[in-house]
Design a protein around this motif. Structure first.
Motif, mmCIF file in Angstrom:
data_model
loop_
_atom_site.group_PDB
_atom_site.id
_atom_site.type_symbol
_atom_site.label_atom_id
_atom_site.label_comp_id
_atom_site.label_asym_id
_atom_site.label_seq_id
_atom_site.Cartn_x
_atom_site.Cartn_y
_atom_site.Cartn_z
ATOM 1 N N ARG A 188 0.786 -1.220 0.000
ATOM 2 C CA ARG A 188 0.000 0.000 0.000
ATOM 3 C C ARG A 188 0.826 1.282 0.000
ATOM 4 N N ARG A 189 1.702 1.407 0.991
ATOM 5 C CA ARG A 189 2.418 2.675 1.149
ATOM 6 C C ARG A 189 3.334 2.934 -0.050
ATOM 7 N N VAL A 190 4.063 1.920 -0.452
ATOM 8 C CA VAL A 190 4.992 2.094 -1.572
ATOM 9 C C VAL A 190 4.220 2.408 -2.844
ATOM 10 N N PHE A 191 3.101 1.708 -3.008
ATOM 11 C CA PHE A 191 2.261 1.916 -4.186
ATOM 12 C C PHE A 191 1.804 3.371 -4.274
ATOM 13 N N GLN A 192 1.409 3.915 -3.119
ATOM 14 C CA GLN A 192 0.888 5.281 -3.137
ATOM 15 C C GLN A 192 1.994 6.313 -3.255
ATOM 16 N N LEU A 193 3.175 5.940 -2.825
ATOM 17 C CA LEU A 193 4.276 6.895 -2.831
ATOM 18 C C LEU A 193 4.936 6.993 -4.206
ATOM 19 N N LEU B 299 22.133 15.049 -12.887
ATOM 20 C CA LEU B 299 22.125 13.682 -13.416
ATOM 21 C C LEU B 299 21.685 12.684 -12.349
ATOM 22 N N ALA B 300 22.116 12.913 -11.127
ATOM 23 C CA ALA B 300 21.706 12.018 -10.034
ATOM 24 C C ALA B 300 20.207 12.066 -9.836
ATOM 25 N N MET B 301 19.672 13.275 -9.861
ATOM 26 C CA MET B 301 18.229 13.432 -9.644
ATOM 27 C C MET B 301 17.422 12.768 -10.754
ATOM 28 N N MET B 302 17.901 12.919 -11.993
ATOM 29 C CA MET B 302 17.164 12.296 -13.098
ATOM 30 C C MET B 302 17.141 10.784 -12.942
ATOM 31 N N GLY B 303 18.214 10.226 -12.378
ATOM 32 C CA GLY B 303 18.232 8.784 -12.143
ATOM 33 C C GLY B 303 17.195 8.374 -11.114
ATOM 34 N N VAL B 304 16.941 9.254 -10.131
ATOM 35 C CA VAL B 304 15.971 8.921 -9.082
ATOM 36 C C VAL B 304 14.573 8.746 -9.674
ATOM 37 N N GLY B 305 14.275 9.532 -10.718
ATOM 38 C CA GLY B 305 12.947 9.461 -11.316
ATOM 39 C C GLY B 305 12.562 8.048 -11.717
ATOM 40 N N VAL B 306 13.546 7.301 -12.196
ATOM 41 C CA VAL B 306 13.246 5.941 -12.654
ATOM 42 C C VAL B 306 12.871 5.050 -11.470
ATOM 43 N N LEU B 307 13.418 5.398 -10.287
ATOM 44 C CA LEU B 307 13.055 4.627 -9.090
ATOM 45 C C LEU B 307 11.544 4.587 -8.904
ATOM 46 N N GLY B 308 10.874 5.670 -9.274
ATOM 47 C CA GLY B 308 9.426 5.735 -9.114
ATOM 48 C C GLY B 308 8.743 4.591 -9.824
ATOM 49 N N SER B 309 9.112 4.357 -11.101
ATOM 50 C CA SER B 309 8.422 3.280 -11.814
ATOM 51 C C SER B 309 8.868 1.913 -11.302
ATOM 52 N N LEU B 310 10.107 1.841 -10.788
ATOM 53 C CA LEU B 310 10.555 0.582 -10.178
ATOM 54 C C LEU B 310 9.709 0.265 -8.943
ATOM 55 N N MET B 311 9.502 1.284 -8.112
ATOM 56 C CA MET B 311 8.670 1.111 -6.913
ATOM 57 C C MET B 311 7.251 0.719 -7.310
ATOM 58 N N ALA B 312 6.719 1.431 -8.319
ATOM 59 C CA ALA B 312 5.342 1.169 -8.742
ATOM 60 C C ALA B 312 5.193 -0.264 -9.209
ATOM 61 N N GLY B 313 6.162 -0.731 -10.003
ATOM 62 C CA GLY B 313 6.062 -2.076 -10.562
ATOM 63 C C GLY B 313 6.159 -3.133 -9.481
ATOM 64 N N TRP B 314 7.051 -2.925 -8.527
ATOM 65 C CA TRP B 314 7.224 -3.922 -7.472
ATOM 66 C C TRP B 314 6.020 -3.938 -6.547
#
Lengths: 240, 320
Positions: free
Chosen positions: B74-79, B115-130
């Motif tokens: 739940r929490r990760v999904f919403q975040l 560049l570091a920040m742009m890499g973080v953006g991809v974490l969002g879809s990784l979190m969403a998928g998991w």
């Protein structure tokens, strides 16, 4: 194949860019109405004055979407001792356009020209039951039916027109005779015969004119004998 | 000026840009894509050529039910949508728009930060998928992770080449060292950076992780309503950020005729042109297969960016 690597990729970009610079062909439908060909098959109109309730359309319809109700009425005999005539009166004529597949067989099969294609197409409904349209709506659609296309320049004259013209000519000739006839008994018979001859010649010329196009088509079947008969009848009528 | 007020004003300015530019790009995508396909695109919302289509879309998204699947974390999904969106806002702060300190915040190691920040953006879809507990979402998320791994490297190498040329990693410093002949000099690096950025944003033709026709939007399969809209917004914000960065690093940012007075306009124009190219590529090219995608990164982009670094080094030694 391509001399330069990436040639195909550039080609793809060029295609999309070229398309973007061209005008789109999209028609914004409710604002701009489509330009339909005049004899588009949009909806079926009913010319109910022509309908004789022969039921051919309802029977030929592949999906049975035509509903016809009628009753018989008798008209009393025209002359005393004659038979009274019975005729069919249309009570209900409905087409269910949710079933209709627009094959047009009903229109083809109608022997009395009571059904027509109309280019009208904006009759969508929100309820499928409202797609069953009754005779009043079908009759209204008749006003949107375009007039039939003009005949071929070399075509034979329609039978209705030929018949109408013949009767008009006949009436005109009779009227002329009636105008010139009253002085005839007072004058000498020879002089009376002269104008009558002239009148016949005139009517002959008239009928010739009328039949000229037909001669051009060289339609030798039904029309030729009639044409021959017409002037003869006239002459026969005029001879005292 | 009062430093606090100054900071607040800059933050508000960045926020406004962050609200407006991605929507503009989104609307431009609607219209440009439509015309490239011989259509008209949205024509009704807002009256004039559908200018308010995305506002209407937003209203629609807000009205939708916010569903979290029972099996989801739940929490990760919403975040996740927030994690996907916020980094781009942060990146935008550090991008210089015009000369004389026309920038949200001057960061000394700006290039690293960005560049570091742009890499973080991809974490969002990784979190969403998991967190979705859905096999399609997981596939999509793993694909985006693989893509991040493959494309972050050429992107960094290409950016490093510019940093070498300028001798600084501060973005305003980079721009003040810029000369027009950097454009041909860094051309290969620029192409690599832009392409890798596209792949990192999961934009077509590198949209394997979302691939709606095979894994049903990948990591976003289970998302509805506003959270889904946030992911979409993150994509467009990503386009803005990538195009702005590319124009700053490789096209000279605010440099151009009369840059003293209308420098910010030059940045905007360059960013807009690049955004158009992003849309253009999307319309023109089909999606790459996953293995083609990886192969392209490792066998084409990385060698090219290494080559660029070598070229930069040689030229740098020669002219100094």
């Amino acid at each position: 194949m391509s001399p330069i690597p990436g040639h195909g990729l550039a080609k793809g970009l060029a295609v999309t860019l070229r398309t973007m610079t061209r005008r789109t062909v999209t028609q914004q439908y409710p604002e701009t109405l489509p330009e339909l060909p005049p004899r588009s098959r949009g909806v079926i109109g009913l010319f109910e004055e022509n309908c004789t309730v022969c039921m051919l359309c309802a029977r030929e319809c592949p999906d049975w979407c035509i509903y016809i109700d009628s009753h018989k009425e008798t008209t009393p005999a025209a002359a005393p001792g004659g038979r009274e005539r019975s005729r069919n009166v249309l009570d209900r004529f409905a087409i269910d356009f949710s079933l209709c597949m627009y094959c047009g067989i009903c229109i083809e099969v109608c022997p009395f020209d009571a059904l027509f294609w109309s280019p009208e197409f904006e009759y969508a409904e929100t309820d499928i039951r409202e797609l069953t349209h009754e005779r009043d709506t079908l009759r209204e659609w008749m006003w949107t039916v375009p007039p039939p296309p003009a005949l071929d320049p070399a075509a034979e004259e329609p039978k209705e027109l030929a018949a109408a013209r013949k009767s008009v000519d006949k009436l005109a000739a009779e009227a002329r005779v009636a105008v010139q006839a009253p002085p005839a008994p007072a004058a000498q018979p020879a002089s009376a015969a002269q104008p009558a001859k002239g009148a016949t010649a005139a009517t002959d010329a008239n009928t010739k004119d009328a039949t000229d196009p037909k001669d051009a088509t060289a339609a030798k079947d039904a029309t030729e004998p009639k044409d021959d008969k017409g002037p003869k009848d006239d002459k026969g009528g005029e001879r005292p | 000026m009062n430093p606090t007020l100054d900071m607040v004003l800059r933050a508000v300015g960045v926020l406004v840009v962050f609200m407006v530019l991605p929507l503009t790009v989104g609307q431009a995508e609607h219209k440009v894509m439509a015309h490239m396909q011989g259509r008209l695109g949205p024509m009704y919302a807002g009256g004039f050529h559908g200018w308010a289509q995305l506002v209407a879309d937003g209203v629609k998204f807000v009205q939708k039910e916010d569903i979290v699947p029972t099996g989801a974390d739940r929490r990760v999904f919403q975040l996740a949508p927030v994690v996907a969106l916020l980094p781009y806002l942060v990146v935008l702060i550090a991008i210089p728009v015009g000369p004389h300190g026309f920038v949200g915040a001057t960061v000394d190691a700006g290039l690293f930060f960005v560049l570091a920040m742009m890499g973080v953006g991809v974490l969002g879809s990784l979190m969403a998928g998991w967190a979705s507990a859905n096999k399609f979402s997981l596939l999509g998320a793993l694909r985006s992770a693989a893509q991040l791994m493959a494309y972050e490297l050429p992107m960094l190498l290409a950016a490093a080449s510019v940093a070498m040329a300028a001798g600084t990693v501060s973005l305003p410093g980079l721009l003040s060292a810029f000369h027009w002949w950097w454009i041909p000099w860094q051309l290969v690096g620029g192409l690599v950076f832009f392409t890798a950025g596209l792949a990192e944003l999961q934009r077509p033709p590198f949209d394997m992780p979302v691939a709606d026709s095979e894994i049903i939007f990948g990591a976003y399969t289970e998302y509805t309503g506003l959270r889904f809209a946030l992911f979409l917004l993150a994509e467009y914000a990503g386009i803005v950020v990538l195009c702005a960065l590319t124009s700053v690093l490789y096209l000279g940012g605010w440099h151009g005729p009369w840059s003293g007075s209308v420098g910010w306009l030059w940045t905007l124009v360059k960013t807009g042109l690049l955004a158009f190219v992003v849309i253009w590529l999307r319309v023109s090219y089909p999606r790459l297969r996953e293995d083609q995608l990886q192969k392209f990164a490792w066998t084409v982009l990385i060698p090219l960016s290494l080559l660029q670094i070598a070229l930069t080094g040689i030229v740098k030694v020669v002219i100094s």
